[in-house]
Design a protein around this motif. Structure first.
Motif, PDB file in Angstrom:
ATOM      1  N   CYS A 111       4.029  -2.504  87.438  1.00  0.00           N
ATOM      2  CA  CYS A 111       3.826  -1.795  88.713  1.00  0.00           C
ATOM      3  C   CYS A 111       4.201  -2.704  89.890  1.00  0.00           C
ATOM      4  O   CYS A 111       4.870  -2.255  90.831  1.00  0.00           O
ATOM      5  CB  CYS A 111       2.370  -1.343  88.866  1.00  0.00           C
ATOM      6  N   ALA A 112       3.783  -3.957  89.828  1.00  0.00           N
ATOM      7  CA  ALA A 112       4.081  -4.892  90.926  1.00  0.00           C
ATOM      8  C   ALA A 112       5.597  -5.059  91.067  1.00  0.00           C
ATOM      9  O   ALA A 112       6.143  -5.059  92.178  1.00  0.00           O
ATOM     10  CB  ALA A 112       3.418  -6.237  90.654  1.00  0.00           C
ATOM     11  N   GLU A 113       6.284  -5.140  89.931  1.00  0.00           N
ATOM     12  CA  GLU A 113       7.726  -5.343  89.961  1.00  0.00           C
ATOM     13  C   GLU A 113       8.447  -4.086  90.464  1.00  0.00           C
ATOM     14  O   GLU A 113       9.408  -4.174  91.244  1.00  0.00           O
ATOM     15  CB  GLU A 113       8.198  -5.737  88.546  1.00  0.00           C
ATOM     16  N   MET A 114       7.952  -2.921  90.055  1.00  0.00           N
ATOM     17  CA  MET A 114       8.577  -1.673  90.522  1.00  0.00           C
ATOM     18  C   MET A 114       8.400  -1.554  92.029  1.00  0.00           C
ATOM     19  O   MET A 114       9.330  -1.180  92.747  1.00  0.00           O
ATOM     20  CB  MET A 114       7.946  -0.462  89.801  1.00  0.00           C
ATOM     21  N   GLU A 115       7.201  -1.903  92.516  1.00  0.00           N
ATOM     22  CA  GLU A 115       6.935  -1.792  93.956  1.00  0.00           C
ATOM     23  C   GLU A 115       7.813  -2.780  94.746  1.00  0.00           C
ATOM     24  O   GLU A 115       8.274  -2.469  95.833  1.00  0.00           O
ATOM     25  CB  GLU A 115       5.449  -2.049  94.218  1.00  0.00           C
ATOM     26  N   ARG A 116       8.075  -3.938  94.142  1.00  0.00           N
ATOM     27  CA  ARG A 116       8.913  -4.945  94.820  1.00  0.00           C
ATOM     28  C   ARG A 116      10.346  -4.446  95.017  1.00  0.00           C
ATOM     29  O   ARG A 116      10.917  -4.608  96.104  1.00  0.00           O
ATOM     30  CB  ARG A 116       8.927  -6.254  93.993  1.00  0.00           C
ATOM     31  N   VAL A 117      10.916  -3.809  93.991  1.00  0.00           N
ATOM     32  CA  VAL A 117      12.339  -3.428  94.088  1.00  0.00           C
ATOM     33  C   VAL A 117      12.545  -2.089  94.814  1.00  0.00           C
ATOM     34  O   VAL A 117      13.673  -1.705  95.112  1.00  0.00           O
ATOM     35  CB  VAL A 117      13.037  -3.373  92.699  1.00  0.00           C
ATOM     36  N   LEU A 118      11.452  -1.396  95.096  1.00  0.00           N
ATOM     37  CA  LEU A 118      11.548  -0.079  95.745  1.00  0.00           C
ATOM     38  C   LEU A 118      11.681  -0.231  97.261  1.00  0.00           C
ATOM     39  O   LEU A 118      11.014  -1.089  97.857  1.00  0.00           O
ATOM     40  CB  LEU A 118      10.270   0.713  95.419  1.00  0.00           C
ATOM     41  N   VAL A 119      12.523   0.618  97.876  1.00  0.00           N
ATOM     42  CA  VAL A 119      12.625   0.580  99.352  1.00  0.00           C
ATOM     43  C   VAL A 119      11.300   1.070  99.960  1.00  0.00           C
ATOM     44  O   VAL A 119      10.602   1.874  99.337  1.00  0.00           O
ATOM     45  CB  VAL A 119      13.738   1.519  99.907  1.00  0.00           C
ATOM     46  N   PRO A 120      10.980   0.641 101.171  1.00  0.00           N
ATOM     47  CA  PRO A 120       9.797   1.215 101.830  1.00  0.00           C
ATOM     48  C   PRO A 120      10.022   2.733 101.932  1.00  0.00           C
ATOM     49  O   PRO A 120      11.124   3.184 102.257  1.00  0.00           O
ATOM     50  CB  PRO A 120       9.793   0.555 103.215  1.00  0.00           C
ATOM     51  N   GLY A 121       9.024   3.510 101.600  1.00  0.00           N
ATOM     52  CA  GLY A 121       9.170   4.974 101.636  1.00  0.00           C
ATOM     53  C   GLY A 121       9.778   5.543 100.375  1.00  0.00           C
ATOM     54  O   GLY A 121      10.055   6.748 100.305  1.00  0.00           O
ATOM     55  N   GLY A 122      10.016   4.694  99.371  1.00  0.00           N
ATOM     56  CA  GLY A 122      10.613   5.158  98.113  1.00  0.00           C
ATOM     57  C   GLY A 122       9.619   5.946  97.264  1.00  0.00           C
ATOM     58  O   GLY A 122       8.426   5.980  97.556  1.00  0.00           O
ATOM     59  N   ARG A 123      10.157   6.607  96.219  1.00  0.00           N
ATOM     60  CA  ARG A 123       9.297   7.433  95.350  1.00  0.00           C
ATOM     61  C   ARG A 123       9.401   6.969  93.890  1.00  0.00           C
ATOM     62  O   ARG A 123      10.454   6.477  93.467  1.00  0.00           O
ATOM     63  CB  ARG A 123       9.735   8.910  95.397  1.00  0.00           C
TER      64      ARG A 123
ATOM     65  N   CYS B 212      14.469   5.275  94.298  1.00  0.00           N
ATOM     66  CA  CYS B 212      13.540   5.997  93.421  1.00  0.00           C
ATOM     67  C   CYS B 212      13.458   5.292  92.074  1.00  0.00           C
ATOM     68  O   CYS B 212      14.435   4.678  91.626  1.00  0.00           O
ATOM     69  CB  CYS B 212      14.065   7.395  93.095  1.00  0.00           C
ATOM     70  N   ILE B 213      12.320   5.454  91.439  1.00  0.00           N
ATOM     71  CA  ILE B 213      12.156   4.967  90.058  1.00  0.00           C
ATOM     72  C   ILE B 213      11.619   6.111  89.216  1.00  0.00           C
ATOM     73  O   ILE B 213      10.691   6.817  89.639  1.00  0.00           O
ATOM     74  CB  ILE B 213      11.177   3.762  90.013  1.00  0.00           C
ATOM     75  N   ALA B 214      12.225   6.319  88.057  1.00  0.00           N
ATOM     76  CA  ALA B 214      11.690   7.295  87.106  1.00  0.00           C
ATOM     77  C   ALA B 214      11.624   6.590  85.767  1.00  0.00           C
ATOM     78  O   ALA B 214      12.593   5.937  85.355  1.00  0.00           O
ATOM     79  CB  ALA B 214      12.596   8.524  87.016  1.00  0.00           C
ATOM     80  N   CYS B 215      10.482   6.696  85.106  1.00  0.00           N
ATOM     81  CA  CYS B 215      10.348   5.977  83.844  1.00  0.00           C
ATOM     82  C   CYS B 215       9.320   6.626  82.936  1.00  0.00           C
ATOM     83  O   CYS B 215       8.287   7.100  83.385  1.00  0.00           O
ATOM     84  CB  CYS B 215       9.949   4.531  84.130  1.00  0.00           C
ATOM     85  N   ASN B 216       9.664   6.635  81.680  1.00  0.00           N
ATOM     86  CA  ASN B 216       8.771   7.062  80.614  1.00  0.00           C
ATOM     87  C   ASN B 216       8.280   5.739  80.025  1.00  0.00           C
ATOM     88  O   ASN B 216       8.960   5.122  79.231  1.00  0.00           O
ATOM     89  CB  ASN B 216       9.629   7.906  79.665  1.00  0.00           C
ATOM     90  N   LEU B 217       7.116   5.299  80.512  1.00  0.00           N
ATOM     91  CA  LEU B 217       6.637   3.956  80.180  1.00  0.00           C
ATOM     92  C   LEU B 217       6.292   3.838  78.703  1.00  0.00           C
ATOM     93  O   LEU B 217       5.856   4.807  78.088  1.00  0.00           O
ATOM     94  CB  LEU B 217       5.389   3.649  81.008  1.00  0.00           C
ATOM     95  N   PRO B 218       6.465   2.628  78.170  1.00  0.00           N
ATOM     96  CA  PRO B 218       6.021   2.444  76.788  1.00  0.00           C
ATOM     97  C   PRO B 218       4.511   2.634  76.727  1.00  0.00           C
ATOM     98  O   PRO B 218       3.797   2.196  77.638  1.00  0.00           O
ATOM     99  CB  PRO B 218       6.407   0.997  76.475  1.00  0.00           C
ATOM    100  N   TRP B 219       4.031   3.371  75.751  1.00  0.00           N
ATOM    101  CA  TRP B 219       2.590   3.398  75.516  1.00  0.00           C
ATOM    102  C   TRP B 219       2.394   3.327  74.027  1.00  0.00           C
ATOM    103  O   TRP B 219       3.286   3.677  73.251  1.00  0.00           O
ATOM    104  CB  TRP B 219       1.904   4.555  76.218  1.00  0.00           C
ATOM    105  N   ASP B 220       1.231   2.843  73.629  1.00  0.00           N
ATOM    106  CA  ASP B 220       1.026   2.390  72.248  1.00  0.00           C
ATOM    107  C   ASP B 220       1.413   3.407  71.184  1.00  0.00           C
ATOM    108  O   ASP B 220       1.828   3.048  70.102  1.00  0.00           O
ATOM    109  CB  ASP B 220      -0.409   1.918  72.055  1.00  0.00           C
TER     110      ASP B 220
END
Ligand SMILES: C[S@@+](CC[C@H](N)C(=O)[O-])C[C@H]1O[C@@H](n2cnc3c(N)ncnc32)[C@H](O)[C@@H]1O
Length: 354
Positions: free
Chosen positions: A300-312, A275-283
């Motif tokens: 987003c691409a990097e988060m999707e890469r490190v996430l297991v298939p079926g991850g949230r 799982c990934i949970a994040c409060n992304l930086p915004w301006d």
């Protein structure tokens, strides 16, 4: 005046988190009833014994939790309401609530009490006027002593007035639930712990799951996740944030690896987190390095890469339109109030439709 049973409770939460807080309350075994603006009402089944009460203090998405003591109606916006409030306060049955709270902590039989008052809409009186009216009424009927300093009070009486209706509660814990003792270090844009916990509640984070916060700031999400029994890890591009999150997670008594990194290029293997949970930086709170859309796309691409298939993935940002995933879809989205803005928490998974 209706006097309610001591098993009626209500939680106060952030705007937008009411449904999520209700979900957590149900998970804690409470029967959820009315859900109102920033409030969730519930019933505890059976008698409130310490073994049933104590776990409720771990309710993570609530700003605070109260025993419901009474509901009043006919509270006008004129100053005449102050005398009505004093009279109603004199009739309050606070002793059952005191007995419940005494099961959780030592409180004097004649406690020092504080009053907190909130109201919606224009009135010809202030919250200080309301506090005084309640304090005078309660002192007269109980012999307890009022203190304006909540930190020295053994008991807190809370009043909410909406239109002509008022709700009276007694805080279950000694201090508000949103105050976490671990959170000594703050960073710009740092989350209130119940908001961090709401991301985890939306993820339905399970004990032992591997959770990543790639832009961890002061480490609030990591501390909340590790306290729930997850195997949390995180990092930040800012060395001061890394130090703050290490200190906060240490204070929380949890072991969380935290690294200095650029989340656009994580030193983590493919498919290594659940799982990934994040409060992304915004301006508004934390500046973004370079073009915003490009930054979000890389992240987003990097988060999707490190996430297991079926991850949230649960992300809080005021720019959800910039979030783009190849295989993840939006499952749920809630708008909240934060720092004077209306950002959204979006939950992504492999299936779903917002
Ligand atoms: C809104 S704050 C996070 C606050 C955190 N959730 C908390 O409760 O304290 C966003 C964080 O993203 C970090 N950040 C910005 N760009 C980053 C990047 N490229 N890689 C990692 N972290 C980054 C900032 O340093 C900041 O600490």
């Amino acid at each position: 005046m209706t006097t309610l049973s001591a098993t009626a409770l209500f939680a106060v939460t952030s705007r937008g988190l009411e449904e999520i807080c209700a979900r957590e309350m149900a998970r804690f075994g409470l029967t959820v009833g009315e859900i109102a603006y920033r409030r969730v009402h519930a019933q505890a089944s059976g008698e409130l014994r310490p073994q049933h009460l104590r776990p409720l203090l771990a309710l993570s998405t609530a700003d605070d939790l109260f025993l419901e003591v009474s509901r009043w109606s006919g509270i006008s916006h004129t100053r005449a309401a102050l005398e009505t409030l004093r009279e109603l306060a004199e009739q309050l049955a606070l002793r059952p609530a005191l007995a419940v709270c005494t099961q959780l902590r030592p409180i004097d039989r004649r406690p020092l009490f504080s009053v907190t008052a909130n109201f919606v809409g224009r009135r010809n009186y202030s919250s200080e006027d309301i506090k005084t009216a309640l304090a005078v009424g309660i002192e007269a009927s109980t012999g307890w002593v009022y203190t304006p300093d909540d930190r020295e009070a053994g008991l807190n009486v809370r009043l909410f007035i909406e239109h002509e209706n008022a709700l009276v509660g007694v805080r279950l814990a000694a201090t508000p639930l949103h105050r976490r003792s671990y959170k000594e270090e703050q960073r710009p844009g740092s989350l209130k712990p119940p908001v961090a916990a709401a991301l985890l509640e939306m993820l339905a984070l399970q004990v032992g799951e591997r959770l990543l916060d790639p832009c961890c700031g002061a480490g609030t999400i990591l501390a909340e996740a590790a306290r729930r029994g997850a195997s949390a890890q995180g990092g930040d591009i800012d060395a001061e944030a890394v130090a703050a999150s290490r200190s906060n997670t240490e204070n929380a008594g949890v072991s969380v690896p935290i690294e200095l990194w650029d989340a656009r290029s994580l030193p983590l293997a493919d498919g290594s987190v659940d799982c990934i949970a994040c409060n992304l930086p915004w301006d508004r709170q934390v500046a973004i390095d370079g073009d915003e859309a490009e930054f979000y796309a890389q992240l987003c691409a990097e988060m999707e890469r490190v996430l297991v298939p079926g991850g949230r993935v649960a992300l809080l940002t005021s720019k959800p339109e910039l979030l783009t995933f190849e295989g993840l879809v939006c499952q749920e989205q809630v708008e909240i109030s934060l720092f004077g803005q209306r950002p959204l928490i979006t939950l992504y998974g492999s299936k779903g439709d917002c």
